[in-house]
Design an enzyme around this catalytic site. Structure first.
Site, PDB file in Angstrom:
ATOM      1  N   ARG A   3      12.129  -7.051   8.575  1.00 51.72           N
ATOM      2  CA  ARG A   3      11.847  -5.632   8.385  1.00 51.72           C
ATOM      3  C   ARG A   3      12.779  -4.714   9.179  1.00 51.72           C
ATOM      4  NH1 ARG A   3       6.447  -4.108   7.529  1.00 51.72           N
ATOM      5  NH2 ARG A   3       5.868  -6.118   8.418  1.00 51.72           N
ATOM      6  N   CYS A  38      -3.982   1.135 -13.614  1.00 39.78           N
ATOM      7  CA  CYS A  38      -5.444   1.205 -13.700  1.00 39.78           C
ATOM      8  C   CYS A  38      -6.069   0.508 -12.504  1.00 39.78           C
ATOM      9  CB  CYS A  38      -5.913   0.580 -15.008  1.00 39.78           C
ATOM     10  SG  CYS A  38      -5.391   1.574 -16.383  1.00 39.78           S
TER      11      CYS A  38
END
Ligand code: LLP
Length: 421
Positions: A289, A355
């Site tokens: 990261r 959704c």
């Protein structure tokens, strides 16, 4: 540097509205110089104590990006056969590759041994059995490091913590001396040393200090058994600040790399020097990261601005299938409009089209006035961004672009429906 200029965001002399027109949205864009600067900063801050930086490909395995790091001398931390193939394709020397993971299959172990990886970080007796069997079959010796589970909490998010005794990772502390003896006696193993990785986003000095203390005591007790330890892999986990980039952009400043990286490398280095004799022990670190997060941005376009009762939403064309970190870890990534904003702001949610109720990038934030067609930039998405994308809701995964020397090139095409259906 990333900054507003002529009404738009520029990155490495590229007006980001141009790739948005050419490639459409959503897409990831990376910047080669930001990536190289952050790797070089890490390298210079950790030298001479740290011998090799093995970039953790799980953060972002695009071979073009890994290739940039290979050119600067990076090794690789891999966790699958796919990542090993990507690392080799990016020209990382096999001897600079370390193989982690609690569930390496026979096929993966065989491939890694044939390829000649520098170390396999072993996490169980069962894995050691498999390695001995496969290396006997290949008539070779496997380079092994033992991953220690030190039972230490990194005090970050529970889903990115790996070093407590109830986690699946590593070998419990009290079993390590017995494992070391077995490795030393085995004719099929070349015992290299110890590995530890307690998790990600470690921002507490004590967690690192305690971990290294445990490892250094372990080294002493193993050496008392007459087994010298010459290598230690201290894992990854250097923290990234996900919020300040946007703040400085919106207040008229510019943003490059993470200033937090300087602080983190400072305390990592202090702890290394305190606990290890670096004249005798070679130290490997495997961050992901901190090397690549700030080198990537996700660009997305507003499809609708809508109101439900009292709440206002910007519905954008990227969703949690493209970038899952906010939904999965509740992480807040800075979001800024591509067009230089005026002073007017609204309290708004920024949500994707999927959704799923959790398909939200930001909740109740005070955001510059935006509407249909506007492009937004989700910052610091270079790490655990594209690699965690999926086809959920049968959506196409976005393309990846690279800014290099003022030019933008596509380094992974947008998927097509033929690719996925
Ligand atoms: N080494 C090992 C053995 C690891 O498991 C990891 C990350 C690293 C190194 C690199 O850690 P870093 O320097 O990147 O923190 N998807 C999550 C992160 C999962 C990290 C998994 N292991 C996220 O988006 O935050």
């Amino acid at each position: 540097m990333l900054a507003y200029k002529n009404g738009s965001i520029y990155w490495g002399n590229v007006d980001l509205s141009l790739p948005a027109q050419k490639w459409g949205t959503p897409f990831y864009v990376y910047n080669r110089s930001t990536l190289e600067e952050s790797f070089t900063l890490l390298q210079s801050r950790l030298r001479p104590e740290v011998n090799t930086i093995c970039y953790a490909l799980k953060a972002n395995s695009n071979p073009h990006l890994v290739g940039c790091l290979a050119g600067l001398g990076a090794g690789a931390d891999i966790v699958s056969m796919g990542e090993l193939i990507a690392a080799r394709k990016a020209k990382i020397p096999a001897g600079k590759i370390v193989f982690s993971g609690a569930g390496k299959s026979d096929e993966e172990l065989r491939f890694a041994l044939k390829e000649g990886v520098g170390a396999i970080n072993v996490e169980s007796k069962q894995e050691l059995d498999a390695i001995e069997r496969i290396s006997a079959d290949l008539k070779t010796k496997a380079p092994v490091m033992l991953r220690v589970n030190p039972d230490i909490d990194p005090q970050s998010h529970p889903l990115i913590s790996t070093g407590k005794n109830y986690h699946k990772f590593g070998i419990s502390l009290d079993s390590i001396p017995e494992f070391a003896t077995r490795c030393k006696k085995s004719g099929r193993i070349e015992f290299l040393g110890l590995h530890v990785h307690i998790g990600s986003q470690i921002s507490r000095f004590e967690s690192i200090d305690n971990t290294f203390k445990v490892i250094s005591n372990l080294v002493k007790s193993i050496e008392k058994q007459g087994i010298p330890i010459r290598n230690i892999n201290i894992g990854g986990g250097l923290p990234v600040d996900y919020e300040s980039a946007g703040k400085s952009l919106l207040s008229g400043g510019c943003t490059g790399m993470d200033t937090g990286l300087e602080k983190a490398t400072g305390y990592w280095k202090t702890c290394i020097k305190k606990h290890f004799d670096c004249t005798k022990i070679s130290i490997v670190i495997e961050p992901g990261r901190s090397i690549i997060a700030h080198s990537g941005i996700l660009l997305t376009r507003v499809i609708y601005r809508k109101r439900n009762n009292k709440k206002e939403f910007l519905i954008v064309d990227a969703g949690m299938n493209d970038f899952i970190r906010p939904a999965l870890y509740g992480e807040t990534h800075s979001i800024v409009p591509l067009k230089e904003p005026g002073n007017l702001k609204t309290t708004i949610d920024i949500a994707g089209p999927l959704c799923e109720t959790g398909d939200v990038f930001a909740r109740d934030i005070s955001f510059p006035e935006s509407d249909k067609g506007d492009v937004l930039a989700i910052l610091s998405t270079g790490a655990y961004g594209f690699v965690l994308s999926s086809n959920y809701n049968l959506r196409l995964r976005p393309p990846e672009l690279l800014i290099d020397n003022g030019e933008v090139a596509c380094i992974r095409e947008r998927e097509s429906y033929d690719d996925i259906i």
